[in-house]
Design a protein around this motif. Structure first.
Motif, PDB file in Angstrom:
ATOM      1  N   LEU A 223      54.962 -45.992 -15.368  1.00 46.36           N
ATOM      2  CA  LEU A 223      56.350 -46.306 -15.711  1.00 46.36           C
ATOM      3  C   LEU A 223      56.553 -46.279 -17.221  1.00 46.36           C
ATOM      4  CD1 LEU A 223      59.199 -47.181 -14.900  1.00 46.36           C
ATOM      5  CD2 LEU A 223      58.380 -49.562 -14.849  1.00 46.36           C
ATOM      6  N   ALA A 224      55.602 -46.862 -17.942  1.00 44.16           N
ATOM      7  CA  ALA A 224      55.698 -46.839 -19.413  1.00 44.16           C
ATOM      8  C   ALA A 224      55.659 -45.400 -19.933  1.00 44.16           C
ATOM      9  CB  ALA A 224      54.564 -47.656 -20.015  1.00 44.16           C
ATOM     10  N   LEU A 225      54.833 -44.558 -19.338  1.00 47.54           N
ATOM     11  CA  LEU A 225      54.754 -43.148 -19.746  1.00 47.54           C
ATOM     12  C   LEU A 225      56.066 -42.424 -19.442  1.00 47.54           C
ATOM     13  CD1 LEU A 225      52.994 -40.869 -20.888  1.00 47.54           C
ATOM     14  CD2 LEU A 225      52.174 -40.443 -18.550  1.00 47.54           C
ATOM     15  N   LEU A 226      56.658 -42.702 -18.285  1.00 48.57           N
ATOM     16  CA  LEU A 226      57.931 -42.083 -17.930  1.00 48.57           C
ATOM     17  C   LEU A 226      59.037 -42.500 -18.890  1.00 48.57           C
ATOM     18  CD1 LEU A 226      57.874 -42.345 -14.028  1.00 48.57           C
ATOM     19  CD2 LEU A 226      58.033 -40.242 -15.357  1.00 48.57           C
ATOM     20  N   ARG A 227      59.006 -43.738 -19.301  1.00 44.20           N
ATOM     21  CA  ARG A 227      60.016 -44.203 -20.258  1.00 44.20           C
ATOM     22  C   ARG A 227      59.831 -43.529 -21.620  1.00 44.20           C
ATOM     23  NH1 ARG A 227      59.794 -50.565 -18.353  1.00 44.20           N
ATOM     24  NH2 ARG A 227      61.485 -50.420 -16.795  1.00 44.20           N
ATOM     25  N   GLN A 228      58.576 -43.325 -21.998  1.00 40.89           N
ATOM     26  CA  GLN A 228      58.327 -42.574 -23.230  1.00 40.89           C
ATOM     27  C   GLN A 228      58.844 -41.147 -23.094  1.00 40.89           C
ATOM     28  OE1 GLN A 228      54.156 -42.779 -24.149  1.00 40.89           O
ATOM     29  NE2 GLN A 228      54.126 -45.022 -24.264  1.00 40.89           N
ATOM     30  N   ARG A 229      58.598 -40.576 -21.944  1.00 39.46           N
ATOM     31  CA  ARG A 229      59.067 -39.222 -21.675  1.00 39.46           C
ATOM     32  C   ARG A 229      60.591 -39.168 -21.722  1.00 39.46           C
ATOM     33  NH1 ARG A 229      59.235 -33.839 -21.755  1.00 39.46           N
ATOM     34  NH2 ARG A 229      59.922 -32.909 -19.793  1.00 39.46           N
TER      35      ARG A 229
ATOM     36  N   TRP B 197      45.825 -54.759  -7.077  1.00 37.70           N
ATOM     37  CA  TRP B 197      46.044 -55.255  -8.441  1.00 37.70           C
ATOM     38  C   TRP B 197      45.990 -54.095  -9.439  1.00 37.70           C
ATOM     39  CZ3 TRP B 197      42.686 -56.243 -12.813  1.00 37.70           C
ATOM     40  CH2 TRP B 197      43.236 -57.094 -13.781  1.00 37.70           C
ATOM     41  N   PHE B 198      44.988 -53.249  -9.306  1.00 42.99           N
ATOM     42  CA  PHE B 198      44.892 -52.098 -10.195  1.00 42.99           C
ATOM     43  C   PHE B 198      45.987 -51.075  -9.891  1.00 42.99           C
ATOM     44  CE2 PHE B 198      40.409 -53.395 -11.038  1.00 42.99           C
ATOM     45  CZ  PHE B 198      40.491 -53.406 -12.429  1.00 42.99           C
ATOM     46  N   ALA B 199      46.450 -51.007  -8.644  1.00 40.32           N
ATOM     47  CA  ALA B 199      47.553 -50.106  -8.319  1.00 40.32           C
ATOM     48  C   ALA B 199      48.820 -50.525  -9.040  1.00 40.32           C
ATOM     49  CB  ALA B 199      47.780 -50.078  -6.810  1.00 40.32           C
ATOM     50  N   VAL B 200      49.049 -51.834  -9.151  1.00 42.33           N
ATOM     51  CA  VAL B 200      50.197 -52.325  -9.915  1.00 42.33           C
ATOM     52  C   VAL B 200      50.059 -51.929 -11.384  1.00 42.33           C
ATOM     53  CG1 VAL B 200      51.411 -54.388 -10.722  1.00 42.33           C
ATOM     54  CG2 VAL B 200      50.669 -54.226  -8.333  1.00 42.33           C
ATOM     55  N   ILE B 201      48.859 -52.104 -11.935  1.00 46.79           N
ATOM     56  CA  ILE B 201      48.630 -51.740 -13.338  1.00 46.79           C
ATOM     57  C   ILE B 201      48.858 -50.250 -13.540  1.00 46.79           C
ATOM     58  CG2 ILE B 201      46.894 -51.648 -15.171  1.00 46.79           C
ATOM     59  CD1 ILE B 201      45.595 -54.116 -13.893  1.00 46.79           C
ATOM     60  N   GLU B 202      48.319 -49.434 -12.638  1.00 47.73           N
ATOM     61  CA  GLU B 202      48.509 -47.990 -12.749  1.00 47.73           C
ATOM     62  C   GLU B 202      49.988 -47.631 -12.664  1.00 47.73           C
ATOM     63  OE1 GLU B 202      48.903 -43.850 -11.050  1.00 47.73           O
ATOM     64  OE2 GLU B 202      49.273 -45.740 -10.001  1.00 47.73           O
ATOM     65  N   GLY B 203      50.732 -48.283 -11.756  1.00 49.06           N
ATOM     66  CA  GLY B 203      52.163 -48.030 -11.635  1.00 49.06           C
ATOM     67  C   GLY B 203      52.919 -48.411 -12.890  1.00 49.06           C
ATOM     68  N   GLN B 204      52.534 -49.532 -13.486  1.00 49.18           N
ATOM     69  CA  GLN B 204      53.192 -49.961 -14.718  1.00 49.18           C
ATOM     70  C   GLN B 204      52.915 -49.009 -15.875  1.00 49.18           C
ATOM     71  OE1 GLN B 204      53.400 -54.829 -13.987  1.00 49.18           O
ATOM     72  NE2 GLN B 204      51.729 -53.963 -15.164  1.00 49.18           N
ATOM     73  N   GLN B 205      51.692 -48.514 -15.952  1.00 52.35           N
ATOM     74  CA  GLN B 205      51.362 -47.561 -17.008  1.00 52.35           C
ATOM     75  C   GLN B 205      52.095 -46.234 -16.799  1.00 52.35           C
ATOM     76  OE1 GLN B 205      47.128 -47.159 -17.552  1.00 52.35           O
ATOM     77  NE2 GLN B 205      46.886 -49.238 -18.332  1.00 52.35           N
TER      78      GLN B 205
ATOM     79  N   ALA C 124      63.681 -44.546 -12.331  1.00 51.02           N
ATOM     80  CA  ALA C 124      64.195 -45.425 -11.280  1.00 51.02           C
ATOM     81  C   ALA C 124      63.262 -45.437 -10.069  1.00 51.02           C
ATOM     82  CB  ALA C 124      65.593 -44.977 -10.867  1.00 51.02           C
ATOM     83  N   GLN C 125      62.756 -44.264  -9.715  1.00 50.42           N
ATOM     84  CA  GLN C 125      61.834 -44.174  -8.573  1.00 50.42           C
ATOM     85  C   GLN C 125      60.540 -44.924  -8.853  1.00 50.42           C
ATOM     86  OE1 GLN C 125      60.535 -40.190  -7.692  1.00 50.42           O
ATOM     87  NE2 GLN C 125      59.866 -40.719  -5.629  1.00 50.42           N
ATOM     88  N   GLN C 126      60.016 -44.802 -10.069  1.00 50.25           N
ATOM     89  CA  GLN C 126      58.772 -45.482 -10.419  1.00 50.25           C
ATOM     90  C   GLN C 126      58.959 -46.991 -10.462  1.00 50.25           C
ATOM     91  OE1 GLN C 126      55.950 -43.905 -10.547  1.00 50.25           O
ATOM     92  NE2 GLN C 126      54.687 -45.681 -11.096  1.00 50.25           N
ATOM     93  N   GLN C 127      60.113 -47.454 -10.898  1.00 46.80           N
ATOM     94  CA  GLN C 127      60.404 -48.891 -10.905  1.00 46.80           C
ATOM     95  C   GLN C 127      60.357 -49.445  -9.482  1.00 46.80           C
ATOM     96  OE1 GLN C 127      64.208 -48.836 -12.931  1.00 46.80           O
ATOM     97  NE2 GLN C 127      63.311 -49.527 -14.867  1.00 46.80           N
ATOM     98  N   ALA C 128      60.923 -48.697  -8.542  1.00 41.76           N
ATOM     99  CA  ALA C 128      60.890 -49.132  -7.134  1.00 41.76           C
ATOM    100  C   ALA C 128      59.462 -49.138  -6.612  1.00 41.76           C
ATOM    101  CB  ALA C 128      61.773 -48.214  -6.293  1.00 41.76           C
TER     102      ALA C 128
ATOM    103  N   LYS D  40      56.263 -30.776 -20.209  1.00 42.74           N
ATOM    104  CA  LYS D  40      55.884 -31.130 -18.843  1.00 42.74           C
ATOM    105  C   LYS D  40      54.373 -31.114 -18.679  1.00 42.74           C
ATOM    106  CE  LYS D  40      60.060 -29.641 -16.394  1.00 42.74           C
ATOM    107  NZ  LYS D  40      60.629 -28.685 -15.413  1.00 42.74           N
ATOM    108  N   ARG D  41      53.732 -30.106 -19.229  1.00 42.98           N
ATOM    109  CA  ARG D  41      52.284 -30.011 -19.128  1.00 42.98           C
ATOM    110  C   ARG D  41      51.607 -31.188 -19.822  1.00 42.98           C
ATOM    111  NH1 ARG D  41      50.326 -25.007 -17.484  1.00 42.98           N
ATOM    112  NH2 ARG D  41      51.932 -23.376 -17.278  1.00 42.98           N
ATOM    113  N   SER D  42      52.137 -31.591 -20.970  1.00 41.01           N
ATOM    114  CA  SER D  42      51.575 -32.731 -21.695  1.00 41.01           C
ATOM    115  C   SER D  42      51.740 -34.021 -20.896  1.00 41.01           C
ATOM    116  CB  SER D  42      52.238 -32.865 -23.057  1.00 41.01           C
ATOM    117  OG  SER D  42      51.761 -34.012 -23.733  1.00 41.01           O
ATOM    118  N   PHE D  43      52.941 -34.194 -20.342  1.00 43.72           N
ATOM    119  CA  PHE D  43      53.204 -35.398 -19.551  1.00 43.72           C
ATOM    120  C   PHE D  43      52.327 -35.431 -18.305  1.00 43.72           C
ATOM    121  CE2 PHE D  43      55.433 -36.998 -15.798  1.00 43.72           C
ATOM    122  CZ  PHE D  43      55.500 -38.341 -16.125  1.00 43.72           C
ATOM    123  N   GLU D  44      52.229 -34.315 -17.610  1.00 45.07           N
ATOM    124  CA  GLU D  44      51.424 -34.262 -16.392  1.00 45.07           C
ATOM    125  C   GLU D  44      49.957 -34.552 -16.673  1.00 45.07           C
ATOM    126  OE1 GLU D  44      52.191 -30.427 -14.848  1.00 45.07           O
ATOM    127  OE2 GLU D  44      54.170 -30.952 -14.018  1.00 45.07           O
ATOM    128  N   ALA D  45      49.446 -34.084 -17.793  1.00 45.83           N
ATOM    129  CA  ALA D  45      48.057 -34.344 -18.150  1.00 45.83           C
ATOM    130  C   ALA D  45      47.835 -35.835 -18.419  1.00 45.83           C
ATOM    131  CB  ALA D  45      47.662 -33.529 -19.372  1.00 45.83           C
TER     132      ALA D  45
END
Length: 466
Positions: free
Chosen positions: A179-185, A169-177, A225-229, A422-427
């Motif tokens: 994904l949201a970060l990647l979309r912001q990026r 359940w928390f893995a799904v939440i982490e994946g969604q977060q 796309a990879q994170q959505q999968a 990249k450094r900001s996103f990775e952090a």
């Protein structure tokens, strides 16, 4: 006849003293060498049995209840308990007399005469094997311990399932977060691309900056796309755990909490009697000890008593006439004389299997201790990582903003901007991952400690998951 029976009992009484075989008993656990405290202990105290109640979101409680009801592995474990219980009934029945009824008819011709004779009988047969040295009791004890081992396995399977549901359940939440970060990026890179292409048309930026930004945009689109999968896969894993069709349509809305609270870990010796997996391994060891006792006692003579009562005669109606009824009482002793070493080999095999089961129990005990020690040290390391990554994220965000401002002023190249972003996103991504790792490690630590759980509604005004 009664004198013969007395003689049999006297002889077997001498053998009873040689029939006691018990290599494993309750004192065995007390003799095990266990440390008084954990090597990595950071908080002492009793293990909290109801850790699940500290989760705030009601959805996870509903999913756990659904999993305990629908999960196929749990249902299969429950059937294994019922199988062991039926085997216990079968083994226990040998300690009781058997009562059978038979109706027999025979027609015979003598070799020296042409006359035919008929006989008809109705018999009520009672058979009983005396368990003077406990062979049958050892078999029943073996079956009873098998039931207890299965029950402990079932309980551990429930604990494992609850932990898997919470972690998934928390893995799904982490994946969604993530994904949201990647979309912001992606949105940021798209905005940068628009600015740089506009500047290129105005002669302010080079073609290299345009190509670099377009390449970055394509890379980030692929990551989304990879994170959505990945999120869909994690949802399917969760749906499988709760026994639903893996459609990846499960809606999960929550945030990853930050763990700051400590956890009581108790002392190592308590783990032996608290963790169901260790209890199951212990019952299997006792079960194999009972199997050795059964194999040893199978080499002794068997003493059987038989009694029959019923009418008989030459006419079929005589088989139902109580006036023609008679009775008989028999006793017998049978002992193995020669079987090419089969019984001795069975006993030696049971002894070897007992030694193997003992090593398996000791190995599982060490594994259980190692899981707790690893969980404690991992939590300490994860907390340190989170604090350092939090500082890194703050610095990376400042560097990202500053680098783009300097690029617009022509002070740095665009590659510097890309590197800072990249450094900001990775952090930021690492902070999300570490939060989830902290939660996963905490759940696994509760599981390693043998902590119980109880389905309930979450506590109100509780903003921390432990």
């Amino acid at each position: 006849m009664w004198q013969n029976m007395v003689l049999v009992v006297a002889v077997t009484g001498v053998l009873v003293g040689c029939s006691v075989t018990s290599h494993i008993d309750e004192s065995y656990q007390r003799q095990l060498s266990m440390p008084s405290t954990w090597q990595q202990t950071h908080t002492l105290g009793d293990v909290q049995p109801n850790w699940l109640a500290q989760l705030e979101n009601q959805q996870v409680h509903d999913l756990i209840a659904l999993a305990l009801s629908n999960n196929f592995s749990i249902s299969r474990k429950a059937l294994e308990i019922e199988t062991a219980r039926q085997q216990l009934i079968i083994s226990g029945s040998a300690l009781w007399p058997t009562l059978d009824v038979s109706l027999d008819s025979a027609r015979r011709k003598s070799a020296n005469s042409s006359e035919l004779s008929n006989s008809h009988s109705l018999n009520l047969q009672l058979n009983y094997e005396l368990d003077l040295w406990g062979k049958l009791s050892a078999e029943e004890r073996q079956a009873n311990l098998s039931v207890m081992a299965r029950q402990a396995e079932f309980l551990q399977e429930q604990y494992n399932l609850v932990a898997q549901v919470v972690i998934s359940w928390f893995a799904v939440i982490e994946g969604q977060q993530q994904l949201a970060l990647l979309r912001q990026r992606l949105a940021l890179v798209e905005q940068n691309l628009d600015i740089i292409e506009t500047g290129y048309k105005q002669g302010l930026n080079s073609a290299l900056d345009v190509y670099l930004t377009r390449n970055e945009f394509s890379n980030e689109s692929a990551k989304v796309a990879q994170q959505q999968a990945l999120v869909s896969q994690r949802k399917r894993t969760l749906e499988r755990l709760v026994g639903e069709y893996p459609s990846a349509q499960l809606g999960v809305q929550s945030e990853l909490p930050l763990l700051n609270s400590s956890i009581n870990v108790g002392i190592p010796s308590e783990l032996v009697s608290r963790k169901p997996a260790l209890l199951s391994s212990w019952y299997k060891l006792l079960q194999q000890d009972a199997a050795l006792a059964f194999a040893h006692k199978s080499r002794f003579p068997s003493i059987n008593l038989a009694a029959s009562y019923g009418p008989s005669g030459t006419q079929f109606k005589d088989a139902f006439s109580m006036s023609a009824a008679g009775w008989s009482l028999l006793s017998g002793v049978s002992a193995p004389l020669f079987n090419a070493g089969k019984l001795a080999a069975n006993e030696e095999l049971a002894r070897i299997q007992l030694k193997g089961q003992e090593l398996s129990y000791l190995d599982s005990l060490q594994d259980a201790f190692a899981a707790v020690e690893n969980g404690i040290s991992s939590e300490q390391a994860l907390r340190k990582r989170y604090q350092e990554t939090l500082i890194s994220e703050q610095n990376a965000k400042l560097a990202e903003r500053l680098s783009f401002e300097q690029y617009q002023k022509g002070l740095v190249s665009y590659t510097t901007v890309l590197d800072a972003q990249k450094r900001s996103f990775e952090a930021q991504s690492s902070l999300i991952s570490i939060k989830n790792e902290l939660i996963k490690n905490r759940v696994e630590l509760h599981l390693a400690l043998g902590g119980d759980f109880k389905l309930s509604r979450p506590k109100e005004n509780n903003h921390e998951t432990t």
